[in-house]
Motif scaffolding. Sequence first.
Motif, short mmCIF file in Angstrom:
data_model
loop_
_atom_site.label_atom_id
_atom_site.label_comp_id
_atom_site.label_asym_id
_atom_site.label_seq_id
_atom_site.Cartn_x
_atom_site.Cartn_y
_atom_site.Cartn_z
N THR A 291 -37.98 30.43 -23.51
CA THR A 291 -39.26 29.86 -23.92
C THR A 291 -39.90 29.10 -22.77
OG1 THR A 291 -38.63 29.72 -26.25
CG2 THR A 291 -40.36 28.24 -25.50
N LEU A 292 -39.10 28.37 -22.00
CA LEU A 292 -39.64 27.63 -20.87
C LEU A 292 -40.23 28.57 -19.81
CD1 LEU A 292 -36.88 24.91 -20.55
CD2 LEU A 292 -39.33 24.44 -20.84
N ARG A 293 -39.55 29.67 -19.54
CA ARG A 293 -40.07 30.61 -18.54
C ARG A 293 -41.37 31.25 -19.01
NH1 ARG A 293 -34.49 31.42 -18.20
NH2 ARG A 293 -34.52 33.20 -19.63
N ARG A 294 -41.43 31.61 -20.28
CA ARG A 294 -42.68 32.17 -20.82
C ARG A 294 -43.80 31.14 -20.79
NH1 ARG A 294 -43.26 34.98 -25.57
NH2 ARG A 294 -42.88 33.10 -26.78
N THR A 295 -43.45 29.91 -21.09
CA THR A 295 -44.45 28.84 -21.07
C THR A 295 -44.93 28.57 -19.65
OG1 THR A 295 -43.43 27.83 -23.03
CG2 THR A 295 -44.86 26.44 -21.70
N LEU A 296 -44.04 28.61 -18.68
CA LEU A 296 -44.45 28.38 -17.29
C LEU A 296 -45.43 29.46 -16.83
CD1 LEU A 296 -44.30 26.88 -14.63
CD2 LEU A 296 -42.21 28.18 -14.09
N ASP A 297 -45.18 30.70 -17.18
CA ASP A 297 -46.13 31.76 -16.83
C ASP A 297 -47.51 31.45 -17.41
OD1 ASP A 297 -44.16 33.15 -15.51
OD2 ASP A 297 -43.74 34.53 -17.17
N ASP A 298 -47.54 30.98 -18.63
CA ASP A 298 -48.80 30.63 -19.28
C ASP A 298 -49.44 29.42 -18.60
OD1 ASP A 298 -50.75 30.76 -21.56
OD2 ASP A 298 -49.86 28.83 -22.05
N GLU A 299 -48.65 28.42 -18.27
CA GLU A 299 -49.17 27.24 -17.58
C GLU A 299 -49.78 27.62 -16.23
OE1 GLU A 299 -49.33 23.92 -18.34
OE2 GLU A 299 -48.72 24.38 -20.39
N ARG A 300 -49.12 28.48 -15.50
CA ARG A 300 -49.67 28.90 -14.21
C ARG A 300 -51.00 29.64 -14.40
NH1 ARG A 300 -46.13 28.05 -10.12
NH2 ARG A 300 -43.86 28.12 -10.55
N SER A 301 -51.08 30.47 -15.42
CA SER A 301 -52.31 31.23 -15.64
C SER A 301 -53.47 30.31 -16.03
CB SER A 301 -52.09 32.30 -16.72
OG SER A 301 -51.95 31.72 -18.00
N ARG A 302 -53.16 29.21 -16.69
CA ARG A 302 -54.20 28.28 -17.11
C ARG A 302 -54.50 27.20 -16.07
NH1 ARG A 302 -53.45 25.90 -22.92
NH2 ARG A 302 -51.18 26.14 -22.72
#
Length: 325
Positions: A291-302
């Motif tokens: 979940t953290l890795r998926r969230t980091l990808d989203d954080e980087r995109s935003r």
Amino acid sequence: MTDVLVLGGTGWLSGRIAERWADAGASVTCLARGGRPAPYGTTLAPADRDASAPYDQVSGRDWDEVVDISSNPVHVAAAVDALGGRAKHWTYISTVSVYAANDRPGEDESAELLAPLGPDDEADYGRAKAAAEASVRVGLGHRAAVVRPGLIVGPGDPTDRFGYWVGRFALAADGDVLVPPGHGLGAQVIDVDDLADFVAAIGRERWTGVANAVGDPLPLDALLREAATAAGFAGRQRSADAGWLAEHGVAYWMGPRSLPLWLPADMPGFWTRSNAVYRLLGGRLRPIGETLRRTLDDERSRGLDRDRRAGLSRPDELALLAQLA
């Protein structure tokens, strides 16, 4: 074909629930104001739940499943009145915030609830959800499931709470990061996609009852270590005690100038709710690192340095760190 009505269906969680049903071959209708598109494969029924007769266009047919996520007890009661008689099964998404006490660890779904919010009472999220639950129980009886999530996390999270940490560690890189005291504190989270899968699954089975949809309790310092690892963080975590943080205007849990997920020490029950029912029903809990890795990808995109709804800005954090002995 299964006919599903999602009251909402264009938001973060409700949209994922609508997608799960559509992927399973159901005919899915999303009743929403229409400011956002309905998920692919679903039909939008534009309606404002604050307007008069918002359910007229969907109340003349039978529904195999109705899903409601609203925290407005007036909306929930009106939906039950208008649609309850035509629904074979109803799933209401509530919250663990309906529980009256947070000082007793490990309590299950039988724990005492808050008094439902009355029409003249001051707004209160937990009591509003308790009132909504009461409407569902009275109006649907044994045709309803009530799901009580804890902190919902993952890609797309509009609250900016969980993503703050993995995003901040990535932004700081090898610099210092301000963290709350970790000893004796913890968090209990559920991935938004695990929750959406669970809601669709119990709807298909027409399961009835109440389930806490929460992850396993995780010490806060362990969660922060996992977040730092996922972000490749090479700096220092510098902890400040609760008194120092309060003196410097840093808030608990959420909102501007906060340290997200940090709870007062007298709330162990909030992050240790029993998830035995959820697990017995087959609810998935993916590893927190995933979940953290998926969230980091989203954080980087935003944007890691974007303005956030929760947490400290990086300049504010650095100013606080400079004052920390």
